[in-house]
Design an enzyme around this catalytic site. Structure first.
Site, PDB file in Angstrom:
ATOM      1  N   HIS A  97     -13.073  14.675  52.980  1.00  0.00           N
ATOM      2  CA  HIS A  97     -13.985  13.697  53.597  1.00  0.00           C
ATOM      3  C   HIS A  97     -13.734  12.281  53.068  1.00  0.00           C
ATOM      4  CE1 HIS A  97     -16.428  16.715  55.717  1.00  0.00           C
ATOM      5  NE2 HIS A  97     -16.202  17.461  54.666  1.00  0.00           N
ATOM      6  N   ASN A 128     -22.162  19.084  58.694  1.00  0.00           N
ATOM      7  CA  ASN A 128     -20.972  18.855  59.512  1.00  0.00           C
ATOM      8  C   ASN A 128     -21.401  18.725  60.967  1.00  0.00           C
ATOM      9  OD1 ASN A 128     -18.841  18.846  57.640  1.00  0.00           O
ATOM     10  ND2 ASN A 128     -18.687  21.071  57.640  1.00  0.00           N
TER      11      ASN A 128
END
Ligand code: NDP
Length: 518
Positions: free
Chosen positions: A55, A128
Site C-alpha cells: 500500500h 479494502n
C-alpha cells in the site's frame, strides 16, 4: 509589498542568506562553519521515510462521518451514540503492490482506510475495496506479498509467481475473481466501495456481543476502466486518482459513502455453513442484510500531503469501547503487524504525529522516551511516571472491558483439519456477471497470464473449473487466443479491436459505469 516574515534556522535564529555559501574568498572554498548550508543538505537527505512494504501509493482526504440511523442496540461506541452525531475522519486509499511512484490506474486491490477521531480515541477501519482477501492465515501473507513484488533477479513483477502461488491456494480464487473483474481497476476511489472485510465485534450497554461486517457503499456509483482504457490513461498520466480526488474537492464535489453493517448474533457463528471469521468469505446479504448506519463525506484536501497522508498510520489495533476484534486469524495478525510497520516506518511515537494524534479529551499513557518524544506526558506531576502510584496518575477503567468471549478448542494448527468450501461464493459472484462482464473477466485474465508457463496455467484452470466449468473454459479460450497471436491485444467489449488505437490515444479516456449485475 507587505513585510515578509524572517527566515530562521530550525533553532529559531534569523538567517543572513539562503543563497550564498560562506566562502574563503570569492572563488571558495566553502567554510565548514556555514552550518545552515550543512543543515539544509542534511535535511534534504532525510526527506524520505521508508515506503510502506504494501500500500505504498496512496491518496487521502479529510472529512466527516454523520450518524443517520440508531444502532445503539448493537454498540455502545460513542461515535454511534445518537443520530446526527459527527466525527472527523481521515481517509487513505491505495494500491497494494505498486511502489510509491506507481501509476494509479493499475489493476490491483485498493486499500480503503479510515481513521475516525472519536471522543474515546481513534477507531481505524483499515479495509479494502473488496469484501474478502487472498488468504485466511497470516503465515501466508508475507509469501503472498513476495509474489506481488519484484522478482529478486529480474527485478520485474512476476505473473508466474502470482499464479503459481494462487494455484496452490484455492482460497485465493474469490479475491482473484474480483481482481480480474471490472472492479479490478476502479475509475478512482470515489467510484468504489470500502469493506472492513474482517469480521469485527460490537457490544452494547447490556453487554451483548454481535459479530459485525462494515460496508461503505459509494454514492457516486461504480465506475471502472478496462485494461485498454488504463493503458491509454497511464500513457498520459500516472496520477489520475490524485488528480481526480484533488480536483473534485477543489470543485466542491464532495464524495460520499453510506455506511452499512451486517450484524450476526454471537451464537449464530456456530451455525453458519461457512466460518464467519474466514477472511476469504462474505456473509450473504440474504442471511445478514445490510443495516444503514450513517454517511461518510470527504470534503477537504489536506494542506500538506506528507504530513497528513504519508504520515498517516492506520492500524486495525485502534478500536474504541463498543467495537472490538473477532477470532479471524488474519485480523489477529494485522492487529500486531500494522502498528509494528508504523513503528518501523515512522518511529516509536508515530501516534503523536498530527495525522494520528487522537482528538480525545484525554490521552494518558505511561509509555516513555524513545525517538521523537515531543510531548510531556507527566500528568502535571513528574513523580507519577509509573503505575500503580500514590499520586494522581491515570488509572485503567474496567467499565470499558468488552464482555467475556467463550473460546473452545484444542491448541493445534488447523489448516487442513476440515474441508473448507472455497468455491461456492466465487461461483455466486461469477454467476452474477453479465455476458459482457464475463468476456472482460476472461480477457483480463489473458492479459495477466500471458507470460505464465503452461503448467501453472493448467493448475489455475483446474481451480477455476471447481468454481464453474464455463469460467475455466472462458479463461482458457482467452489465454489460448492470446498465445496463438503474440501480437494480439486483449479484447474488451468497449474496444473491439484497439490495435491501431494504441498509437492514437484519445484526449480523454472514458470510464464505464458498472452495469448492475442483476
Ligand atoms: P447479493 O446479490 O446480495 O450481493 C452481491 C454483491 O456483489 C453486491 O454487494 C454487489 O456490490 C457485489 N458485486 C457486484 N459486482 C461485483 C464485482 N465485480 N466484484 C465484487 N463484487 C461485486 O449476493 P450475496 O450477498 O449472496 O453475495 C453473492 C456474491 O457477491 C458473494 O459470494 C460475493 O462474491 C459477492 N459480494 C458479496 C458481498 C456481501 O457482503 N454479501 C459484498 C460484495 C460482493 P454492490 O452492492 O456495490 O452493487
Amino acid at each position: 509589498m507587505a513585510d515578509k516574515p524572517t527566515l530562521t534556522t530550525s533553532a529559531g535564529a534569523p538567517v543572513p542568506s539562503n543563497e550564498h555559501s560562506l566562502t574563503a574568498g570569492q572563488r571558495g572554498p566553502v567554510l565548514m562553519q556555514d552550518y545552515q548550508l550543512l543543515e539544509k543538505l542534511a535535511h534534504q537527505n532525510r526527506e524520505r521515510i521508508p515506503e510502506r512494504t504494501v500500500h505504498a501509493k496512496g491518496w487521502g482526504l479529510q472529512g466527516t462521518f454523520t450518524v443517520t440511523k440508531d444502532i445503539t442496540r448493537y454498540t455502545c461506541a460513542k461515535l454511534f451514540s445518537e443520530i446526527g452525531k459527527k466525527t472527523e475522519v481521515l481517509s487513505r486509499w491505495s494500491t497494494v503492490a505498486g511502489e510509491a511512484g506507481a501509476a494509479d490506474a493499475e489493476r490491483d486491490v485498493r486499500g480503503f482506510s479510515l481513521k475516525f477521531y472519536t471522543e474515546d480515541g481513534n477507531w481505524d477501519m483499515v479495509g479494502n475495496n473488496t469484501p474478502v482477501f487472498f488468504v485466511r492465515d497470516a503465515y501466508k501473507f508475507p509469501d503472498f506479498i513476495h509474489t506481488q513484488k519484484r522478482h529478486p533477479k529480474t527485478n520485474l513483477r512476476s505473473p508466474e509467481a502470482m499464479f503459481d502461488f494462487w494455484a496452490a491456494q484455492p482460497e485465493c480464487v474469490h479475491q482473484v475473481t474480483i481482481l480480474m473483474s471490472d472492479r479490478g481497476i476502479p475509475k478512482n476511489p470515489m467510484h468504489m466501495n470500502g469493506y472492513g472485510s474482517h469480521t469485527f465485534s460490537m457490544w452494547n450497554e447490556a453487554g451483548e456481543r454481535f459479530w459485525v461486517k462494515f460496508h461503505f457503499k459509494t454514492q457516486q456509483g461504480h465506475k471502472f476502466y478496462t485494461n485498454a482504457d488504463s493503458e491509454k490513461l497511464i500513457g498520459k498520466t500516472r496520477e489520475s486518482y490524485q488528480e481526480d480526488l484533488y480536483n473534485a474537492i477543489e470543485n466542491g464535489e464532495f464524495p460520499k459513502w453510506t455506511l452499512f453493517i451486517q450484524v450476526m448474533p454471537e451464537e449464530d457463528a456456530l451455525k453458519t455453513p461457512y466460518n464467519p471469521f474466514d477472511l476469504t468469505k462474505v456473509w450473504p446479504h440474504g442471511d445478514y442484510p445490510l443495516i444503514e448506519v450513517g454517511e461518510l463525506e470527504m470534503h477537504t484536501n489536506p494542506e500538506n500531503y506528507f504530513q497528513m497522508v504519508e504520515n498517516a498510520a492506520f492500524s486495525p489495533s485502534n478500536i474504541v469501547p463498543g467495537i472490538s476484534f473477532s477470532p479471524d486469524k488474519m485480523l489477529q495478525a494485522r492487529v500486531f503487524s500494522y502498528a509494528d510497520a508504523h513503528r518501523y516506518r515512522l518511529g516509536t511515537h508515530y501516534e503523536a504525529l498530527p495525522a494520528n494524534a487522537p482528538k480525545a479529551a484525554q490521552v494518558n499513557h505511561y509509555h516513555k522516551d524513545g525517538s521523537m518524544r515531543f510531548f510531556t506526558n507527566d500528568f502535571g506531576n513528574p513523580d507519577a511516571y509509573y503505575e500503580p502510584n500514590q499520586y494522581e496518575g491515570p488509572v485503567a477503567d474496567a467499565s470499558v472491558q468488552e464482555p467475556p468471549l467463550r473460546i473452545d478448542g484444542d491448541m493445534n494448527r488447523y489448516g487442513n483439519a476440515q474441508e473448507v468450501d472455497d468455491y461456492t461464493q466465487p461461483r455466486a459472484l461469477y454467476e452474477m456477471f453479465s455476458d459482457e462482464q464475463k468476456q472482460r473477466l476472461y480477457s483480463n485474465y489473458a492479459a495477466a497470464m500471458g507470460p505464465v508457463s503452461q503448467g501453472v496455467k493448467e493448475r489455475w484452470y483446474a481451480v477455476l473449473e471447481k468454481v464453474h466449468p464455463e469460467y475455466a473454459a472462458g479463461v482458457r479460450k482467452a489465454c489460448e487466443a492470446m498465445d496463438s497471436d503474440v501480437n494480439a491485444v486483449p479484447i474488451t467489449s468497449e474496444t473491439p479491436t484497439d490495435a491501431e488505437d494504441r498509437n492514437t490515444a484519445p484526449d480523454t479516456v472514458k470510464a464505464h459505469d458498472e452495469v448492475p449485475a442483476k
